[in-house]
Write a protein that holds these residues in place. Structure first.
Motif, PDB file in Angstrom:
ATOM      1  N   LEU A 117      49.864  21.385  48.242  1.00 42.14           N
ATOM      2  CA  LEU A 117      49.483  22.699  47.732  1.00 42.14           C
ATOM      3  C   LEU A 117      48.561  22.587  46.519  1.00 42.14           C
ATOM      4  CD1 LEU A 117      52.927  24.539  47.984  1.00 42.14           C
ATOM      5  CD2 LEU A 117      51.042  24.506  49.639  1.00 42.14           C
ATOM      6  N   HIS A 118      48.280  21.369  46.095  1.00 40.84           N
ATOM      7  CA  HIS A 118      47.434  21.176  44.914  1.00 40.84           C
ATOM      8  C   HIS A 118      46.042  21.755  45.113  1.00 40.84           C
ATOM      9  CE1 HIS A 118      49.932  17.551  43.231  1.00 40.84           C
ATOM     10  NE2 HIS A 118      50.601  18.693  43.256  1.00 40.84           N
ATOM     11  N   ALA A 119      45.469  21.555  46.292  1.00 42.03           N
ATOM     12  CA  ALA A 119      44.097  22.034  46.519  1.00 42.03           C
ATOM     13  C   ALA A 119      43.994  23.555  46.447  1.00 42.03           C
ATOM     14  CB  ALA A 119      43.558  21.515  47.852  1.00 42.03           C
ATOM     15  N   PRO A 120      44.794  24.313  47.211  1.00 41.23           N
ATOM     16  CA  PRO A 120      44.644  25.774  47.121  1.00 41.23           C
ATOM     17  C   PRO A 120      44.920  26.323  45.727  1.00 41.23           C
ATOM     18  CG  PRO A 120      46.570  25.166  48.449  1.00 41.23           C
ATOM     19  CD  PRO A 120      45.771  23.935  48.260  1.00 41.23           C
ATOM     20  N   HIS A 121      45.881  25.742  45.021  1.00 39.09           N
ATOM     21  CA  HIS A 121      46.197  26.259  43.688  1.00 39.09           C
ATOM     22  C   HIS A 121      45.132  25.858  42.667  1.00 39.09           C
ATOM     23  CE1 HIS A 121      50.638  26.371  45.149  1.00 39.09           C
ATOM     24  NE2 HIS A 121      49.950  27.440  45.524  1.00 39.09           N
ATOM     25  N   THR A 122      44.584  24.667  42.809  1.00 34.16           N
ATOM     26  CA  THR A 122      43.488  24.245  41.926  1.00 34.16           C
ATOM     27  C   THR A 122      42.245  25.089  42.162  1.00 34.16           C
ATOM     28  OG1 THR A 122      44.266  21.961  41.696  1.00 34.16           O
ATOM     29  CG2 THR A 122      41.901  22.344  41.411  1.00 34.16           C
ATOM     30  N   ILE A 123      41.915  25.300  43.410  1.00 34.48           N
ATOM     31  CA  ILE A 123      40.721  26.087  43.738  1.00 34.48           C
ATOM     32  C   ILE A 123      40.867  27.522  43.240  1.00 34.48           C
ATOM     33  CG2 ILE A 123      39.382  27.029  45.665  1.00 34.48           C
ATOM     34  CD1 ILE A 123      40.068  24.371  47.168  1.00 34.48           C
ATOM     35  N   ALA A 124      42.063  28.098  43.389  1.00 32.71           N
ATOM     36  CA  ALA A 124      42.310  29.456  42.897  1.00 32.71           C
ATOM     37  C   ALA A 124      42.143  29.522  41.385  1.00 32.71           C
ATOM     38  CB  ALA A 124      43.708  29.915  43.303  1.00 32.71           C
ATOM     39  N   ALA A 125      42.660  28.520  40.684  1.00 25.69           N
ATOM     40  CA  ALA A 125      42.546  28.497  39.222  1.00 25.69           C
ATOM     41  C   ALA A 125      41.098  28.350  38.789  1.00 25.69           C
ATOM     42  CB  ALA A 125      43.396  27.363  38.655  1.00 25.69           C
ATOM     43  N   ALA A 126      40.366  27.463  39.466  1.00 31.77           N
ATOM     44  CA  ALA A 126      38.961  27.251  39.122  1.00 31.77           C
ATOM     45  C   ALA A 126      38.143  28.523  39.350  1.00 31.77           C
ATOM     46  CB  ALA A 126      38.388  26.095  39.929  1.00 31.77           C
ATOM     47  N   LYS A 127      38.403  29.196  40.458  1.00 40.02           N
ATOM     48  CA  LYS A 127      37.674  30.439  40.748  1.00 40.02           C
ATOM     49  C   LYS A 127      37.990  31.523  39.726  1.00 40.02           C
ATOM     50  CE  LYS A 127      36.926  29.850  45.721  1.00 40.02           C
ATOM     51  NZ  LYS A 127      37.210  30.376  47.088  1.00 40.02           N
ATOM     52  N   ALA A 128      39.165  31.414  39.102  1.00 38.93           N
ATOM     53  CA  ALA A 128      39.536  32.364  38.049  1.00 38.93           C
ATOM     54  C   ALA A 128      38.963  31.948  36.695  1.00 38.93           C
ATOM     55  CB  ALA A 128      41.051  32.488  37.969  1.00 38.93           C
ATOM     56  N   GLY A 129      38.185  30.862  36.691  1.00 38.66           N
ATOM     57  CA  GLY A 129      37.520  30.432  35.460  1.00 38.66           C
ATOM     58  C   GLY A 129      38.354  29.556  34.560  1.00 38.66           C
ATOM     59  N   LYS A 130      39.393  28.873  35.115  1.00 42.59           N
ATOM     60  CA  LYS A 130      40.275  28.059  34.294  1.00 42.59           C
ATOM     61  C   LYS A 130      40.061  26.566  34.551  1.00 42.59           C
ATOM     62  CE  LYS A 130      41.902  32.024  33.170  1.00 42.59           C
ATOM     63  NZ  LYS A 130      41.430  32.672  31.909  1.00 42.59           N
ATOM     64  N   HIS A 131      40.222  25.776  33.491  1.00 41.88           N
ATOM     65  CA  HIS A 131      40.271  24.323  33.655  1.00 41.88           C
ATOM     66  C   HIS A 131      41.587  23.990  34.359  1.00 41.88           C
ATOM     67  CE1 HIS A 131      36.889  23.812  30.869  1.00 41.88           C
ATOM     68  NE2 HIS A 131      37.484  24.697  30.088  1.00 41.88           N
ATOM     69  N   VAL A 132      41.643  22.830  35.029  1.00 40.78           N
ATOM     70  CA  VAL A 132      42.836  22.470  35.793  1.00 40.78           C
ATOM     71  C   VAL A 132      43.292  21.056  35.454  1.00 40.78           C
ATOM     72  CG1 VAL A 132      43.855  22.193  38.085  1.00 40.78           C
ATOM     73  CG2 VAL A 132      42.129  23.966  37.704  1.00 40.78           C
ATOM     74  N   PHE A 133      44.578  20.937  35.154  1.00 45.80           N
ATOM     75  CA  PHE A 133      45.232  19.643  34.998  1.00 45.80           C
ATOM     76  C   PHE A 133      46.246  19.568  36.128  1.00 45.80           C
ATOM     77  CE2 PHE A 133      47.865  16.503  32.530  1.00 45.80           C
ATOM     78  CZ  PHE A 133      46.866  15.560  32.386  1.00 45.80           C
ATOM     79  N   CYS A 134      46.159  18.538  36.974  1.00 46.92           N
ATOM     80  CA  CYS A 134      46.933  18.504  38.215  1.00 46.92           C
ATOM     81  C   CYS A 134      47.826  17.270  38.281  1.00 46.92           C
ATOM     82  CB  CYS A 134      45.987  18.529  39.422  1.00 46.92           C
ATOM     83  SG  CYS A 134      46.839  18.604  41.009  1.00 46.92           S
ATOM     84  N   GLU A 135      49.066  17.475  38.685  1.00 46.20           N
ATOM     85  CA  GLU A 135      49.976  16.350  38.853  1.00 46.20           C
ATOM     86  C   GLU A 135      49.468  15.402  39.927  1.00 46.20           C
ATOM     87  OE1 GLU A 135      52.582  14.606  37.829  1.00 46.20           O
ATOM     88  OE2 GLU A 135      52.475  15.786  35.991  1.00 46.20           O
ATOM     89  N   LYS A 136      49.883  14.154  39.817  1.00 48.21           N
ATOM     90  CA  LYS A 136      49.530  13.163  40.821  1.00 48.21           C
ATOM     91  C   LYS A 136      50.488  13.271  42.008  1.00 48.21           C
ATOM     92  CE  LYS A 136      53.284  11.005  40.153  1.00 48.21           C
ATOM     93  NZ  LYS A 136      54.231  11.036  41.273  1.00 48.21           N
ATOM     94  N   PRO A 137      50.098  12.832  43.220  1.00 49.04           N
ATOM     95  CA  PRO A 137      48.733  12.487  43.584  1.00 49.04           C
ATOM     96  C   PRO A 137      47.868  13.738  43.563  1.00 49.04           C
ATOM     97  CG  PRO A 137      50.053  12.673  45.557  1.00 49.04           C
ATOM     98  CD  PRO A 137      51.004  12.818  44.401  1.00 49.04           C
TER      99      PRO A 137
END
Length: 366
Positions: A116-136
């Motif tokens: 689920l990292h990709a959809p949540h990261t992409i949503a955050a980026a589209k909202a104009g936010k930087h993203v810090f994501c857990e591994k992997p």
């Protein structure tokens, strides 16, 4: 080594630059200059967020808890009450786009299941936010690239939560290799195993986890061999075994693998969800050796050297350290040393490990 020199090394290593450029908006800078603390919204309120990330945020110098994203209303209410989070800073996974209107949130820390990292990261980026994501970073190279592309298109930074790269014990091991204190390294050994526990958890479901022990804890051993050598492996060979094919029907239980690096260094690594106490990192070099055991815990890591000296530093909160560093990178408009590209590289190697397991053959990464 003189203490001042050691501190200088640790400080310089912790801010090493290894990422593509990003864009920091003037509004983010203006707000940062006012408070020097960037607002973080935690996306996913599982055990790691509850017991490690949120408490660590209370210790940071450059961050503050500014919002949450959860699919569980009861958790939302509990977190609002405990941390004083405003109702308009609470989101579901389907309403993340509304963060675009929330100036209190600068960074989204994604702590949801791997796939689920990709959809949540992409949503955050589209909202104009930087993203810090857990591994992997994600479960495939293609999904990792989608995350990188989305953040780049939005002019935002993407970081991978590799906390060991902020552990003074690991930084000291890097120094010992770089300065060849014991000569050139020859053989690396690294392993991390845990008892995964509950058979019904998401980590044992392929569609959410992408893999088992390798994706979850083996990645620590894999990462360590890369940042110790400073090289990318050119060949990998792997073997998998299962003692409980029912519990681990969808994911790997135990994997061992070897990698060869361009300099000729060979790494032997292992990971397991059932193998007991494996938590070590060892470098064998021309004139001696050094190791950390335990190596990959949240705290308590320490080690020793073949010359009788200890590798032991004062404890720090690794989650606070990595979040503060990411915030500083944004505040100072400089790249992070743990960018999305770093996460992609590990996923690429893990995919090669799984290919080697399937085919029974060594896989070239050159």
């Amino acid at each position: 080594m003189p203490e001042v020199s050691r501190r200088q090394f640790l400080a310089s290593t912790a801010v090493a630059m290894a990422a593509a450029p990003f864009i920091s908006t003037s509004s983010t800078r203006a707000r940062a200059n006012e408070s020097r603390k960037l607002g973080i919204a935690i996306c996913g309120l599982g055990r790691l967020s509850e017991h490690q990330i949120a408490p660590a945020l209370m210790k940071t110098k450059h961050c503050r808890l500014a919002g949450i994203v959860t699919g569980t209303p009861a958790k939302a209410e509990a977190w609002k009450a405990k941390y004083g989070i405003r109702a308009d800073s609470v989101y579901s996974y389907d309403t993340m786009h509304r963060m675009a209107d929330n100036r209190d949130i600068d960074i989204v820390y994604v702590v949801t299941p791997n796939a689920l990292h990709a959809p949540h990261t992409i949503a955050a980026a589209k909202a104009g936010k930087h993203v810090f994501c857990e591994k992997p970073l994600e479960i495939s190279v293609e999904r990792c690239q989608q995350m990188i592309d989305a953040c780049r298109a939005a002019g935002r930074m993407l970081g991978t939560a590799y906390r060991c790269q902020f552990d003074p014990h690991h930084l000291e091991c890097i120094r010992l290799v770089r300065e060849q204190i014991f000569g050139k390294p020859t053989i690396l050994q690294a392993g991390f195993a845990i008892d995964v526990g509950d058979p019904d958890q998401w980590r044992l479901k392929r569609d959410l986890a992408g893999g088992g022990a390798l994706m979850d804890v083996g990645i620590y051993a894999l990462q360590a061999t890369r940042y110790l050598t400073g090289e990318e492996p050119v060949l990998v060979s792997a073997l998998e075994t299962k003692t409980d094919p029912v519990k681990f029907a969808q994911v790997d239980e135990t994997i061992v693998w070897t990698t060869k690096f361009p300099s000729g260094v060979v790494a032997y690594c292992s990971t397991s969800y059932k193998a007991g106490r494996i938590q070590n990192l060892r470098v064998n070099a021309e004139r001696g050796w050094f190791e950390l055991d335990p190596a990959f815990f949240y705290d308590g890591n320490h080690g020793r050297r073949s010359d009788g000296k200890e590798i032991r530093f004062p404890e720090i909160d690794l989650f606070a350290a990595e979040m503060d560093d990411f915030a500083q990178c944004i505040l100072e408009s400089r790249p992070t040393k743990v960018p999305g590209e770093e996460g992609l590289r590990d996923v690429r190697i893990m995919q090669a490990i799984y290919e080697s397991v399937r085919t029974g053959k060594a896989v070239s990464l050159a």
